[in-house]
Design a protein around this motif. Structure first.
Motif, PDB file in Angstrom:
ATOM      1  N   LEU A 191     -82.498  -3.333 -19.550  1.00 29.73           N
ATOM      2  CA  LEU A 191     -81.127  -3.679 -19.206  1.00 29.73           C
ATOM      3  C   LEU A 191     -80.132  -2.642 -19.727  1.00 29.73           C
ATOM      4  CD1 LEU A 191     -81.246  -7.513 -19.902  1.00 29.73           C
ATOM      5  CD2 LEU A 191     -81.657  -6.289 -17.765  1.00 29.73           C
ATOM      6  N   LYS A 192     -80.580  -1.401 -19.843  1.00 33.35           N
ATOM      7  CA  LYS A 192     -79.689  -0.349 -20.314  1.00 33.35           C
ATOM      8  C   LYS A 192     -78.665  -0.017 -19.240  1.00 33.35           C
ATOM      9  CE  LYS A 192     -83.065   1.889 -23.356  1.00 33.35           C
ATOM     10  NZ  LYS A 192     -83.813   3.129 -23.629  1.00 33.35           N
ATOM     11  N   THR A 193     -77.456   0.304 -19.678  1.00 29.87           N
ATOM     12  CA  THR A 193     -76.414   0.677 -18.737  1.00 29.87           C
ATOM     13  C   THR A 193     -76.461   2.176 -18.494  1.00 29.87           C
ATOM     14  OG1 THR A 193     -74.858   0.940 -20.572  1.00 29.87           O
ATOM     15  CG2 THR A 193     -74.899  -1.199 -19.463  1.00 29.87           C
ATOM     16  N   GLY A 194     -75.874   2.598 -17.354  1.00 24.91           N
ATOM     17  CA  GLY A 194     -75.879   4.007 -16.997  1.00 24.91           C
ATOM     18  C   GLY A 194     -74.819   4.785 -17.748  1.00 24.91           C
ATOM     19  N   LYS A 195     -74.820   6.096 -17.541  1.00 28.16           N
ATOM     20  CA  LYS A 195     -73.877   6.970 -18.224  1.00 28.16           C
ATOM     21  C   LYS A 195     -72.451   6.698 -17.776  1.00 28.16           C
ATOM     22  CE  LYS A 195     -72.933  11.898 -18.984  1.00 28.16           C
ATOM     23  NZ  LYS A 195     -73.363  13.279 -18.650  1.00 28.16           N
ATOM     24  N   TYR A 196     -72.299   6.326 -16.501  1.00 23.62           N
ATOM     25  CA  TYR A 196     -70.977   6.050 -15.950  1.00 23.62           C
ATOM     26  C   TYR A 196     -70.828   4.545 -15.733  1.00 23.62           C
ATOM     27  CZ  TYR A 196     -71.276  11.067 -15.158  1.00 23.62           C
ATOM     28  OH  TYR A 196     -71.430  12.412 -15.343  1.00 23.62           O
ATOM     29  N   GLU A 197     -70.898   3.825 -16.832  1.00 18.89           N
ATOM     30  CA  GLU A 197     -70.928   2.358 -16.756  1.00 18.89           C
ATOM     31  C   GLU A 197     -69.687   1.789 -16.082  1.00 18.89           C
ATOM     32  OE1 GLU A 197     -71.290  -1.561 -19.675  1.00 18.89           O
ATOM     33  OE2 GLU A 197     -71.268   0.457 -20.524  1.00 18.89           O
ATOM     34  N   GLN A 198     -68.505   2.299 -16.417  1.00 19.59           N
ATOM     35  CA  GLN A 198     -67.277   1.758 -15.842  1.00 19.59           C
ATOM     36  C   GLN A 198     -67.267   1.911 -14.325  1.00 19.59           C
ATOM     37  OE1 GLN A 198     -64.378   3.977 -18.276  1.00 19.59           O
ATOM     38  NE2 GLN A 198     -63.630   1.993 -19.009  1.00 19.59           N
ATOM     39  N   VAL A 199     -67.663   3.080 -13.863  1.00 22.62           N
ATOM     40  CA  VAL A 199     -67.716   3.316 -12.418  1.00 22.62           C
ATOM     41  C   VAL A 199     -68.702   2.354 -11.763  1.00 22.62           C
ATOM     42  CG1 VAL A 199     -68.323   4.981 -10.620  1.00 22.62           C
ATOM     43  CG2 VAL A 199     -67.067   5.736 -12.649  1.00 22.62           C
ATOM     44  N   GLU A 200     -69.858   2.191 -12.383  1.00 26.17           N
ATOM     45  CA  GLU A 200     -70.913   1.373 -11.798  1.00 26.17           C
ATOM     46  C   GLU A 200     -70.551  -0.112 -11.777  1.00 26.17           C
ATOM     47  OE1 GLU A 200     -74.316   2.488 -14.058  1.00 26.17           O
ATOM     48  OE2 GLU A 200     -74.460   4.485 -13.153  1.00 26.17           O
ATOM     49  N   VAL A 201     -69.859  -0.574 -12.816  1.00 29.63           N
ATOM     50  CA  VAL A 201     -69.444  -1.981 -12.863  1.00 29.63           C
ATOM     51  C   VAL A 201     -68.488  -2.293 -11.714  1.00 29.63           C
ATOM     52  CG1 VAL A 201     -68.066  -3.663 -14.157  1.00 29.63           C
ATOM     53  CG2 VAL A 201     -69.826  -2.337 -15.322  1.00 29.63           C
ATOM     54  N   VAL A 202     -67.503  -1.431 -11.520  1.00 28.36           N
ATOM     55  CA  VAL A 202     -66.533  -1.637 -10.444  1.00 28.36           C
ATOM     56  C   VAL A 202     -67.202  -1.489  -9.084  1.00 28.36           C
ATOM     57  CG1 VAL A 202     -64.394  -0.795  -9.395  1.00 28.36           C
ATOM     58  CG2 VAL A 202     -64.615  -0.870 -11.883  1.00 28.36           C
ATOM     59  N   LEU A 203     -68.069  -0.484  -8.946  1.00 28.05           N
ATOM     60  CA  LEU A 203     -68.758  -0.247  -7.676  1.00 28.05           C
ATOM     61  C   LEU A 203     -69.629  -1.436  -7.292  1.00 28.05           C
ATOM     62  CD1 LEU A 203     -69.386   1.685  -5.350  1.00 28.05           C
ATOM     63  CD2 LEU A 203     -71.251   2.625  -6.744  1.00 28.05           C
ATOM     64  N   LEU A 204     -70.340  -2.000  -8.268  1.00 30.34           N
ATOM     65  CA  LEU A 204     -71.201  -3.143  -7.986  1.00 30.34           C
ATOM     66  C   LEU A 204     -70.380  -4.354  -7.540  1.00 30.34           C
ATOM     67  CD1 LEU A 204     -74.041  -4.291  -7.919  1.00 30.34           C
ATOM     68  CD2 LEU A 204     -73.806  -4.856 -10.350  1.00 30.34           C
ATOM     69  N   GLU A 205     -69.239  -4.572  -8.195  1.00 25.43           N
ATOM     70  CA  GLU A 205     -68.372  -5.688  -7.803  1.00 25.43           C
ATOM     71  C   GLU A 205     -67.827  -5.465  -6.401  1.00 25.43           C
ATOM     72  OE1 GLU A 205     -66.702  -9.386  -8.267  1.00 25.43           O
ATOM     73  OE2 GLU A 205     -68.085  -8.354  -9.611  1.00 25.43           O
ATOM     74  N   TRP A 206     -67.443  -4.226  -6.083  1.00 28.22           N
ATOM     75  CA  TRP A 206     -66.967  -3.892  -4.738  1.00 28.22           C
ATOM     76  C   TRP A 206     -68.067  -4.134  -3.702  1.00 28.22           C
ATOM     77  CZ3 TRP A 206     -68.777  -0.272  -1.246  1.00 28.22           C
ATOM     78  CH2 TRP A 206     -67.958  -0.025  -0.139  1.00 28.22           C
ATOM     79  N   PHE A 207     -69.284  -3.706  -4.032  1.00 28.95           N
ATOM     80  CA  PHE A 207     -70.422  -3.893  -3.130  1.00 28.95           C
ATOM     81  C   PHE A 207     -70.645  -5.382  -2.844  1.00 28.95           C
ATOM     82  CE2 PHE A 207     -74.930  -4.734  -2.477  1.00 28.95           C
ATOM     83  CZ  PHE A 207     -75.242  -3.881  -1.434  1.00 28.95           C
ATOM     84  N   ARG A 208     -70.567  -6.210  -3.889  1.00 32.60           N
ATOM     85  CA  ARG A 208     -70.802  -7.647  -3.703  1.00 32.60           C
ATOM     86  C   ARG A 208     -69.743  -8.277  -2.799  1.00 32.60           C
ATOM     87  NH1 ARG A 208     -72.215  -8.297  -9.997  1.00 32.60           N
ATOM     88  NH2 ARG A 208     -74.479  -8.051  -9.871  1.00 32.60           N
ATOM     89  N   GLN A 209     -68.514  -7.837  -2.953  1.00 30.49           N
ATOM     90  CA  GLN A 209     -67.465  -8.355  -2.084  1.00 30.49           C
ATOM     91  C   GLN A 209     -67.754  -8.023  -0.626  1.00 30.49           C
ATOM     92  OE1 GLN A 209     -63.458  -7.339  -3.050  1.00 30.49           O
ATOM     93  NE2 GLN A 209     -63.520  -8.249  -5.088  1.00 30.49           N
ATOM     94  N   LYS A 210     -68.142  -6.788  -0.386  1.00 30.78           N
ATOM     95  CA  LYS A 210     -68.417  -6.375   0.990  1.00 30.78           C
ATOM     96  C   LYS A 210     -69.638  -7.106   1.554  1.00 30.78           C
ATOM     97  CE  LYS A 210     -65.009  -3.579   1.038  1.00 30.78           C
ATOM     98  NZ  LYS A 210     -63.794  -3.954   1.795  1.00 30.78           N
ATOM     99  N   ARG A 211     -70.659  -7.309   0.715  1.00 27.01           N
ATOM    100  CA  ARG A 211     -71.846  -8.019   1.189  1.00 27.01           C
ATOM    101  C   ARG A 211     -71.537  -9.497   1.432  1.00 27.01           C
ATOM    102  NH1 ARG A 211     -74.474  -7.709   3.730  1.00 27.01           N
ATOM    103  NH2 ARG A 211     -76.495  -8.460   3.059  1.00 27.01           N
ATOM    104  N   ALA A 212     -70.622 -10.050   0.640  1.00 21.54           N
ATOM    105  CA  ALA A 212     -70.224 -11.440   0.854  1.00 21.54           C
ATOM    106  C   ALA A 212     -69.541 -11.595   2.204  1.00 21.54           C
ATOM    107  CB  ALA A 212     -69.287 -11.902  -0.259  1.00 21.54           C
ATOM    108  N   LEU A 213     -68.927 -10.505   2.680  1.00 23.06           N
ATOM    109  CA  LEU A 213     -68.292 -10.508   3.997  1.00 23.06           C
ATOM    110  C   LEU A 213     -69.251 -10.034   5.081  1.00 23.06           C
ATOM    111  CD1 LEU A 213     -64.841  -8.950   2.987  1.00 23.06           C
ATOM    112  CD2 LEU A 213     -65.348 -11.351   3.460  1.00 23.06           C
ATOM    113  N   ASN A 214     -70.530  -9.830   4.706  1.00 21.17           N
ATOM    114  CA  ASN A 214     -71.563  -9.379   5.650  1.00 21.17           C
ATOM    115  C   ASN A 214     -71.249  -8.020   6.280  1.00 21.17           C
ATOM    116  OD1 ASN A 214     -73.532 -11.321   5.401  1.00 21.17           O
ATOM    117  ND2 ASN A 214     -72.622 -12.672   6.931  1.00 21.17           N
TER     118      ASN A 214
END
Length: 472
Positions: free
Chosen positions: A67-90
């Motif tokens: 469960l280690k985080t990546g080097k660019y954790e802040q970018v990845e956290v926001v990107l993952l949340e953005w991805f989930r929103q888009k997938r929730a909208l199919n």
């Protein structure tokens, strides 16, 4: 004695270990570690990180072993949340789109970042992202992970609560002045014969697991002071407003605080399950009598009880009442059978009141919540006996089921913009409000003697007719 060889353990396996330890309180950890063939120190580490692992079970891929985080954790956290929103909208998302969006996020966060193919591979692997053909929300659900969540997290979360203290809440959008019309059709929905007025609201419905407590509806409209509310002292639902009639983080947080106070006044502690819609903030105020838990992302269609038939049942009853009213005023001008916001709220509240306890309990069972009754009743498609009359009067062949589903595409929650996601998931502020110029003028308040006279007339009507409309 030869030591036990260490081996990587996946998140799902760690959750199973936590479940085993919790269920065997009279067995020492040394014994459990021996049974599992893992070092005692590993078991102790898992239990020490219990809360972190349980939180990760909602957001991370269950097969992950590190469960280690990546080097660019802040970018990845926001990107993952953005991805989930888009997938929730199919919406379809591929690697190129992810890379471009990552660059945008890094610029907003003032981070020097160039996403390589290797970074993209690691990000997808860590987050458990796969590219699937978009064919509806239910088909994007990983049922393996859903089953793991049900067997581990869900059973643990509700272990200390009775069915009457386990709640689920969900929002839905509603066009409350939809009427049959042969000249209209929904764009792209193939739903011919339905005219949509631009009168929309969002409603939040909440109930406990056994259906014994249906909380009052929360309705969100566009008008701050609807004219139809003039001289009205008591509303059939709780009412909030903004200029989009959407649920916002601010409104939802206020709802949670009020619910927490309601339960505190009754000396009750409850647990509330929610989906991960953008309006449901992850950072919550201190709630003493209310515990909030989120379903795994993109699993709403199979895990959320309200989506298993409760909301559909409410809409069915609302549209049935709307059709009755329409037929009774068929000869009147259009504005005579158009609902005011107050009338729509009253009709919606009555529809919610008439949803049966068994229906709610059955929807919780269908979502996978354990119950004394393992039997899940098959959903029976309710009919509308007066719909053939509507089809004849309006010369349409639209089915009543299509009429009920006319606004299923409405999003009750706004999608957060990238700037909002970059501010550490701070709850969005409510937008400015405006008065609704389309609201009906408030009707004169009847006097006491006029009200008694109307009740007398209503009673004589009921006693003098055998064919009384269901809505009465």
């Amino acid at each position: 004695m030869e030591g036990i060889k260490r081996k990587p353990i996946s998140l799902a396996e760690k959750l199973e270990i936590i479940k085993k330890v919790d269920s065997r309180k009279n067995v020492t950890r040394v014994q459990i570690a021996a049974e599992l063939n893992i070092p005692v120190s590993t078991l102790n580490t898992i239990m020490a990180n219990r809360q972190k692992l349980l939180e990760k079970s909602v957001t991370e891929q269950s097969s992950r072993k590190k469960l280690k985080t990546g080097k660019y954790e802040q970018v990845e956290v926001v990107l993952l949340e953005w991805f989930r929103q888009k997938r929730a909208l199919n919406l379809p998302i591929d690697g190129n789109i992810l890379r471009k969006k990552a660059v945008d996020i890094a610029l907003k966060l003032n981070i020097d970042f160039k996403p390589s193919n290797g970074w993209l591979y690691r990000f997808k692997k860590c987050a458990g992202l796969t590219y699937r053909k978009v064919c509806g929300e239910e088909r994007s659900v990983n049922m393996e992970e859903v089953d793991v969540w049900r067997e581990t997290s869900l059973s643990r979360l509700i272990a200390d609560y009775s069915p009457k203290d386990i709640f689920n809440a969900d929002e839905f959008g509603l066009f409350y002045n939809v009427i049959p019309d042969k000249t209209y059709a929904f764009k792209g929905d193939g739903c011919k014969g339905i005219k949509v007025q631009k009168d929309r609201i969002t409603a939040l419905v909440c109930s406990n697991m056994d259906g014994t407590e249906k909380l009052p509806l929360l309705v969100i409209g566009k008008a701050g002071k609807p004219r139809c509310f003039k001289n009205i002292k008591t509303l059939p639902c709780t009412y909030k407003h903004n200029n989009t009639a959407w649920m916002t983080s601010k409104i939802f947080t206020e709802y949670l605080i009020a619910l927490d106070r309601r339960m505190a006044s009754k000396n009750r502690k409850i647990i509330l399950f929610l989906d991960q819609c953008p309006a449901h903030p992850k950072v919550l105020p201190e709630l003493k009598n209310l515990k909030v838990e989120f379903f795994p992302a993109n699993a709403t269609s199979v895990l959320q009880p309200m989506d298993q038939g409760v909301i559909k049942n409410i809409k069915h009853k609302f549209r049935h009442s709307l059709v009755l009213r329409l037929l009774q005023r068929i000869q009147s001008p259009e504005n005579m059978y158009k609902l005011s916001l107050l009338e729509a709220m009253s009709m919606l509240a009555m529809s919610w009141d008439s949803v049966k306890q068994e229906t709610i309990a059955n929807c919780f069972r269908k979502a996978g919540f354990p119950s004394d009754s393992a039997k899940i009743l098959e959903e029976i498609e309710e009919s509308c006996d007066i719909w053939p009359t509507v089809q004849e009067k309006f010369s349409i062949d639209t089915s009543f089921q299509d009429f009920v589903k006319a606004d299923d595409f409405l999003e009750p929650c706004p999608e957060l913009e990238l700037d909002d996601l970059c501010i550490a998931m701070v709850p969005a502020e409510s937008v400015d409000t405006i008065d609704d110029v389309h609201s009906d003028e408030g009707k004169p308040v009847p006097t006491c003697s006029e009200a008694i006279d109307l009740l007398d007339k209503f009673g004589r009507f009921l006693y003098s007719n055998t064919d009384v409309p269901e809505m009465l």
